[in-house]
Design an enzyme around this catalytic site. Structure first.
Site, PDB file in Angstrom:
ATOM      1  N   HIS A  12       0.819  -1.199   0.000  1.00  0.00           N
ATOM      2  CA  HIS A  12       0.000   0.000   0.000  1.00  0.00           C
ATOM      3  C   HIS A  12       0.858   1.256   0.000  1.00  0.00           C
ATOM      4  O   HIS A  12       0.539   2.243  -0.646  1.00  0.00           O
ATOM      5  CB  HIS A  12      -0.931  -0.012   1.218  1.00  0.00           C
ATOM      6  CG  HIS A  12      -2.138  -0.852   1.001  1.00  0.00           C
ATOM      7  ND1 HIS A  12      -2.930  -1.310   2.020  1.00  0.00           N
ATOM      8  CD2 HIS A  12      -2.696  -1.322  -0.136  1.00  0.00           C
ATOM      9  CE1 HIS A  12      -3.929  -2.013   1.519  1.00  0.00           C
ATOM     10  NE2 HIS A  12      -3.800  -2.038   0.220  1.00  0.00           N
TER      11      HIS A  12
ATOM     12  N   GLU B 186      -4.051 -17.483 -19.295  1.00  0.00           N
ATOM     13  CA  GLU B 186      -3.024 -17.410 -18.259  1.00  0.00           C
ATOM     14  C   GLU B 186      -2.457 -18.762 -17.880  1.00  0.00           C
ATOM     15  O   GLU B 186      -1.648 -18.859 -16.959  1.00  0.00           O
ATOM     16  CB  GLU B 186      -3.573 -16.701 -17.019  1.00  0.00           C
ATOM     17  CG  GLU B 186      -4.898 -17.234 -16.518  1.00  0.00           C
ATOM     18  CD  GLU B 186      -5.502 -16.356 -15.437  1.00  0.00           C
ATOM     19  OE1 GLU B 186      -4.786 -15.541 -14.842  1.00  0.00           O
ATOM     20  OE2 GLU B 186      -6.719 -16.497 -15.202  1.00  0.00           O
TER      21      GLU B 186
ATOM     22  N   ASP C  55       0.644 -14.997 -14.479  1.00  0.00           N
ATOM     23  CA  ASP C  55       0.343 -16.416 -14.267  1.00  0.00           C
ATOM     24  C   ASP C  55       0.805 -17.264 -15.442  1.00  0.00           C
ATOM     25  O   ASP C  55       1.244 -18.400 -15.257  1.00  0.00           O
ATOM     26  CB  ASP C  55      -1.159 -16.614 -14.034  1.00  0.00           C
ATOM     27  CG  ASP C  55      -1.538 -16.426 -12.572  1.00  0.00           C
ATOM     28  OD1 ASP C  55      -0.632 -16.498 -11.721  1.00  0.00           O
ATOM     29  OD2 ASP C  55      -2.725 -16.190 -12.286  1.00  0.00           O
TER      30      ASP C  55
ATOM     31  N   CYS D 262      -2.655  -7.808 -19.912  1.00  0.00           N
ATOM     32  CA  CYS D 262      -2.958  -7.069 -18.686  1.00  0.00           C
ATOM     33  C   CYS D 262      -1.989  -7.417 -17.554  1.00  0.00           C
ATOM     34  O   CYS D 262      -2.188  -6.990 -16.426  1.00  0.00           O
ATOM     35  CB  CYS D 262      -4.389  -7.325 -18.230  1.00  0.00           C
ATOM     36  SG  CYS D 262      -4.739  -9.049 -17.832  1.00  0.00           S
TER      37      CYS D 262
END
Length: 587
Positions: A211, A454, A478, A525
């Site tokens: 974060h 993926e 992945d 992506c």
């Protein structure tokens, strides 16, 4: 004496200034046993600390609500919500009571002990993003400890500075910038950071998807995280250079190094200003190919930042973040519908691709529900397998997405399909969800259907996929992991994770080519889409749609504007056919 510390580059740019060190409250936690009669009092001390942090976060949320939206990054609101959720986590609360009641630990010791217990559960998670949520728990505990000790926020007022040769070199003896050096910074700290005078920061811990890193990028603040030991090696008021491009921290630089980085800093500012001017420039190559640059988002509140960064849509909305950390209380149809609708409306008419929930054995909805029974969770019940195993839950999400499609262009993306039976089952449930809405007279909109590529089985079954789907999206993270059979979370084999492996490139290239041959859309992506090292190669292989973190869009757009696809095609084929693509890719 000049020395440097290597960390992770998470927010670009160079900051030069004096160090303001913040000590961690965990460093000096007292460890002792209490008498049985003190149990309730110790529990009450922890409870008071936790309640104080909850109140503090509520105050910060109120502050954000009063701020100009341009000054309040949407990420902060979401991150503060995460911290509130962690503060109410039963695993933390119950565990602390256990250590105090059963072991007679003092309150601080019980709190840090339970933190270590939960942290080990995070360490075992395969997903990098989820694994780094451990840092959020660290930050929550840090704030509780700070309140128990009566210590204020680490983002303290500027220290009084002494004048030195470096001051004179910078010709700025009054307003020399300050940089913050901390063990870690919470989102609440970051909000105060934004309102302070600090020009950059360094933390001992954290990863690229922590974060702290996410907020740093959203604020466009030079930052290095994961620079272990920095807060112990440095002294208060040291001169320091933060190289956010290289992930390097230089302490007590010589005048020559200081001058060199001062020049780089000015050059960087010029470059960033130049990139910012590209925000409204269409992404078109030199030979006229229009390229689609999309954003990856996690929460509906991320949408405005995506628009601000110049994204022409959302290529990946990771809906699983609506489902996680809710103690099994999954979001209902209305809650999901409102969230998806906010994302759609936040994109102001631009398309939004919503991926159905991608959780499972390796990405538990709640840490307390973590399934330890499976040896290889990445190969187990996750993503679409998890959804198909719970049709009622899946139908609820599908109805919510279809309803949101009534408010704008929505694409529905299905993760981790491999078998024809899974495809048929999924499509049947989508039809069923539509029929349910029709029967109830509930408005819904049309959606384009897409599938993630993926795993190798999917990449080798493209014709099957393209019979049923309007577009494909290549999830390179992945795809690389499964193609090379390595767990990138496992440090002993992580060096084998290789986007440039010939097998990986072949699967990516074939997917793009087959989609083009059949007139179907295709995008990337994964991390490759946002890494400028791969932009020219992907363009040469025929990719016209990239989806990435909003902060990466302008740098990729610059590569697009400089590219001549016609010239890149032959070179890309050479790279693809090379035994050593990484060498062939090098300039």
């Amino acid at each position: 004496m000049t020395f440097s510390i290597q960390g992770l580059a998470v927010a670009r740019g160079i900051a030069i200034g004096r160090a303001v060190l913040v000590a961690s409250s965990r460093m000096d936690v007292a460890h002792y046993f209490i008498a049985a009669g003190q149990v309730e009092a110790e529990i009450a001390r922890v409870r008071a600390g936790r309640n104080a942090v909850v109140e503090e976060i509520h105050r910060l949320q109120h502050t954000i609500a009063q701020m100009d939206p341009r000054e309040a990054p949407p990420e902060l609101t979401a991150l503060l919500d995460v911290h509130l959720m962690l503060l109410q986590d039963e695993t933390l609360i119950t565990g602390v009571k256990h250590w105090i009641t059963e072991r007679l630990y003092n309150a601080e010791w019980a709190l840090t002990t339970q933190l270590e217990v939960i942290a080990r559960q995070f360490d075992e998670m395969e997903d990098e993003y989820l694994r780094e949520r451990k840092a959020d728990l660290d930050q929550v505990v840090e704030r509780i400890l700070r309140h128990m000790k009566g210590v204020a926020s680490p983002v303290a007022p500027p220290a009084v500075r002494r004048r030195t040769q470096q001051d004179l070199l910078l010709d700025d003896t009054v307003d020399v910038p300050l940089v913050l050096i901390a063990h870690d910074l919470s989102p609440a700290d970051m909000l105060q950071f934004k309102q302070s005078v600090f020009a950059g920061f360094v933390t001992d811990v954290g990863g690229k998807t922590s974060h702290t890193a996410i907020v740093a990028r959203s604020m466009d603040i030079p930052a290095v995280v994961g620079a272990r030991g920095t807060s112990q090696l440095m002294r208060q008021d040291d001169w320091v250079i933060i190289d956010g491009d290289a992930g390097v921290v230089i302490v007590d630089p010589s005048p020559i190094i200081l001058a060199e980085y001062g020049y780089k800093q000015r050059q960087g500012e010029v470059e960033r200003e130049r990139l910012s001017r590209l925000r409204h420039t269409p992404a078109v190559t030199l030979d006229g190919h229009k390229i689609e640059l999309l954003a990856n988002i996690e929460m509906p509140e991320d949408a405005p930042a995506a628009v601000k960064a110049g994204a022409v849509g959302v290529g990946l909305f990771r809906s699983e973040f609506l489902f996680m950390g809710r103690q099994g209380n999954l979001p209902g149809e209305q809650e999901q519908y409102q969230a998806y609708r906010r994302a759609v409306e936040g994109m102001q008419g631009l398309p939004v691709t919503i991926r159905t929930v991608d959780v499972g054995a390796d990405k538990p909805l709640d840490r307390a529900l973590k399934d330890d029974a499976h040896l290889n969770p990445a190969l187990g019940l996750r993503a679409i397998r998890w959804s198909l195993a719970d049709p009622a839950m899946f139908l609820t999400q599908l109805r919510a997405i279809l309803r949101a499609a009534a408010h704008g262009q929505v694409n529905l993306l299905i993760p981790m399909l491999a078998h024809g039976s899974e495809i048929r089952h999924t499509l049947a449930l989508i039809d069923h969800a539509r029929a349910e809405l029709d029967n109830k007279g509930v408005a819904h909109g049309p959606v384009k259907l897409g599938a993630m590529i993926e795993i190798p089985a999917a990449a080798l079954s493209l014709r099957l996929f393209l019979k049923h789907f309007d577009f494909l999206s290549i999830g390179t993270n992945d795809l690389i992991q499964y193609t090379l059979a390595i767990d990138r979370a496992d440090e002993s084999v992580a060096h084998l994770y290789d986007p440039m492996h010939p097998a990986v490139l072949r699967l990516v290239a074939d997917t793009i080519a087959e989609c083009h041959a059949q007139g179907k859309g295709v995008s990337v992506c994964g991390e490759m889409a946002g890494d400028v090292v791969f932009t020219r190669l992907l363009l040469g292989l025929g990719l016209r749609s990239f989806s990435m973190h909003p902060a990466q869009i302008l740098a990729v757009k610059q590569e697009v504007l400089r590219a001549d696809v016609a010239r890149l095609q032959g070179w890309a084929r050479q790279v693809l056919e090379s035994d050593d693509p990484a060498a062939a890719l090098a300039p």
